[in-house]
Design an enzyme around this catalytic site. Structure first.
Site, short mmCIF file in Angstrom:
data_model
loop_
_atom_site.label_atom_id
_atom_site.label_comp_id
_atom_site.label_asym_id
_atom_site.label_seq_id
_atom_site.Cartn_x
_atom_site.Cartn_y
_atom_site.Cartn_z
CG ASN A 78 0.80 -1.82 -1.28
OD1 ASN A 78 0.91 -2.16 -2.11
ND2 ASN A 78 0.66 -2.67 -0.04
CG ASN A 79 -0.42 6.17 -1.54
OD1 ASN A 79 -1.17 6.71 -2.16
ND2 ASN A 79 0.57 7.48 -0.80
CG ASP B 202 7.59 0.60 0.10
OD1 ASP B 202 6.67 0.86 -0.17
OD2 ASP B 202 8.02 1.23 1.40
CE LYS C 188 4.33 -2.15 -1.74
NZ LYS C 188 5.29 -1.29 -1.15
CG HIS D 188 -0.47 4.22 5.08
ND1 HIS D 188 0.18 3.50 4.83
CD2 HIS D 188 -1.69 4.08 4.68
CE1 HIS D 188 -0.59 2.53 4.10
NE2 HIS D 188 -1.63 2.94 3.93
CG ASP E 251 5.19 7.02 3.09
OD1 ASP E 251 5.70 8.37 2.53
OD2 ASP E 251 4.99 6.80 4.31
CG ASP F 122 8.34 1.16 5.27
OD1 ASP F 122 7.99 0.90 4.11
OD2 ASP F 122 7.71 1.75 5.88
N1 PLP Z 1 -1.53 4.11 1.03
C1 PLP Z 1 -1.77 5.13 1.49
C2 PLP Z 1 -3.02 6.03 1.56
C3 PLP Z 1 -0.54 6.02 1.98
O1 PLP Z 1 -0.61 7.14 2.35
C4 PLP Z 1 0.52 5.31 1.99
C5 PLP Z 1 1.84 5.84 2.44
O2 PLP Z 1 1.93 6.93 2.50
C6 PLP Z 1 0.66 3.89 1.54
C7 PLP Z 1 -0.57 3.26 0.91
C8 PLP Z 1 1.79 3.33 1.65
O3 PLP Z 1 2.78 3.38 0.53
P1 PLP Z 1 4.01 2.52 0.30
O4 PLP Z 1 3.82 1.29 -0.51
O5 PLP Z 1 4.84 3.35 -0.62
O6 PLP Z 1 4.99 2.34 1.63
CA CA Z 2 6.46 1.77 2.66
#
Ligand code: PLP
Ligand code: CA
Length: 304
Positions: A61-62, A27, A218, A187, A29, A243
């Site tokens: 998921n970002n 993952d 996810k 977030h 963030d 996380d």
């Molecule tokens: N979507 C957005 C808009 C975000 O800002 C973030 C995290 O900063 C996420 C999703 C989650 O990302 P990840 O799946 O990498 O934790």
């Molecule tokens: Ca994450």
């Protein structure tokens, strides 16, 4: 310890785990970076895993950036050897789903942001244009595009009542697909603030349309299928490091992967133990096999 899972990884166990796996899915963030700051040691871990012959993938998921922007972000944060092909975002996978699985015949109406738009354009999926609001435009007279055959909801800082109303009208047709990039509720931002996630916008549209969205990111299996269709991964030889218990760990469980929770992001050890020791059987899929403070804990095992 009650139940199974949440085993704290140390020393030789870390080495044994890495020996047993060929693919490592990270993952982003909360695991390898927090916003614009790399997690200490994460760039070295990624490089060393690659040097040891492991295949490394990033599953985020970002949906706000297209893949090519992620390559720049990786390099800016000190990850020097990450390729675009290794990055799987909910925006990229949503476009792949519309093109390859749904084989959309028509346009998609998007509540989302630049990252989603760019990935759809790159995949050749037609997007319904959002015309600038005319003076006097209202939910009674805003134009609806008869070619729209899908609605896709992602993170949208310009979310409006009008967008919600339009999407709701499109979804009156049972043939219109309803997709969500990801179900994330919120977030963390700097300074203790939070931002609402795509999941909160999807929930508004689910209520307004009395329908349930198909989730692409996810914890849905589709992201793993997307990686697998390109790289042919064996789930039993794959590790998912995340996380957030309800997305990353559940994703790993849904796909038959071994799961590791790192404590540099959203979920806490206490929350993991509560799932493990609680009464709800469906929560067991949110229990990680292993827990570590940070991905930097892999360093020792990799440096020897
Ligand atoms: N979507 C957005 C808009 C975000 O800002 C973030 C995290 O900063 C996420 C999703 C989650 O990302 P990840 O799946 O990498 O934790
Ligand atoms: Ca994450």
């Amino acid at each position: 310890a009650r139940g199974t899972g949440c085993v704290t990884l140390r020393g030789a166990q870390i080495r044994d785990l890495l020996d047993a796996k060929h693919n490592v899915l990270f993952d982003c963030d909360g695991v390898i970076w927090n916003g614009e700051t790399a997690v200490t040691g994460a760039p070295e871990v990624v490089s060393l895993l690659k040097q040891r012959g492991k295949r490394v993938f990033f599953v985020t998921n970002n949906c706000t950036r297209p893949r090519e922007n992620y390559v720049q972000k990786f390099s800016r944060l000190g990850f020097t050897d990450v390729a675009e092909e290794e990055i799987f975002s909910s925006a990229y996978c949503s476009a792949a789903y519309l093109r390859d699985v749904a084989r959309l015949q028509g346009k998609v109406y998007v509540i989302g942001c630049g990252g989603v738009m760019k990935e759809l354009r790159d995949a050749g999926v037609p997007v319904a244009e959002e015309e600038d609001a005319e003076p006097g435009a209202s939910i009674y007279n805003c134009p609806l595009d008869p070619d729209v055959k899908a609605v896709l909801v992602g993170y949208d800082e310009n979310f409006t009542f009008m967008k919600l109303a339009k999407a709701c009208c499109y979804l009156r047709s049972p043939e219109c697909l309803f997709l969500a990039t990801d179900p994330d509720p919120w977030h963390p931002l700097r300074g203790g603030r939070v931002t609402p996630g795509s999941g909160s916008l999807t929930a508004a549209l689910e209520t307004a349309s009395s329908r349930k969205a198909t989730v692409i990111g996810k914890p849905s299996r589709f992201m793993f299928e997307c990686i697998s269709s390109q790289f042919g991964l064996d789930p039993a030889r794959s590790l998912m490091i995340g996380d957030r218990l309800e997305t990353d760990v559940l994703f790993g469980s849904n796909c038959g992967l071994t799961t590791v929770l790192t404590l540099t992001g959203v979920s806490t050890l206490e929350e993991a133990l509560a799932y493990r020791d609680g009464q709800e059987p469906q929560q067991k899929d949110c229990v990680p096999d292993y827990v570590m403070e940070s991905v930097a804990d892999f360093l020792q095992a990799l440096e020897e």
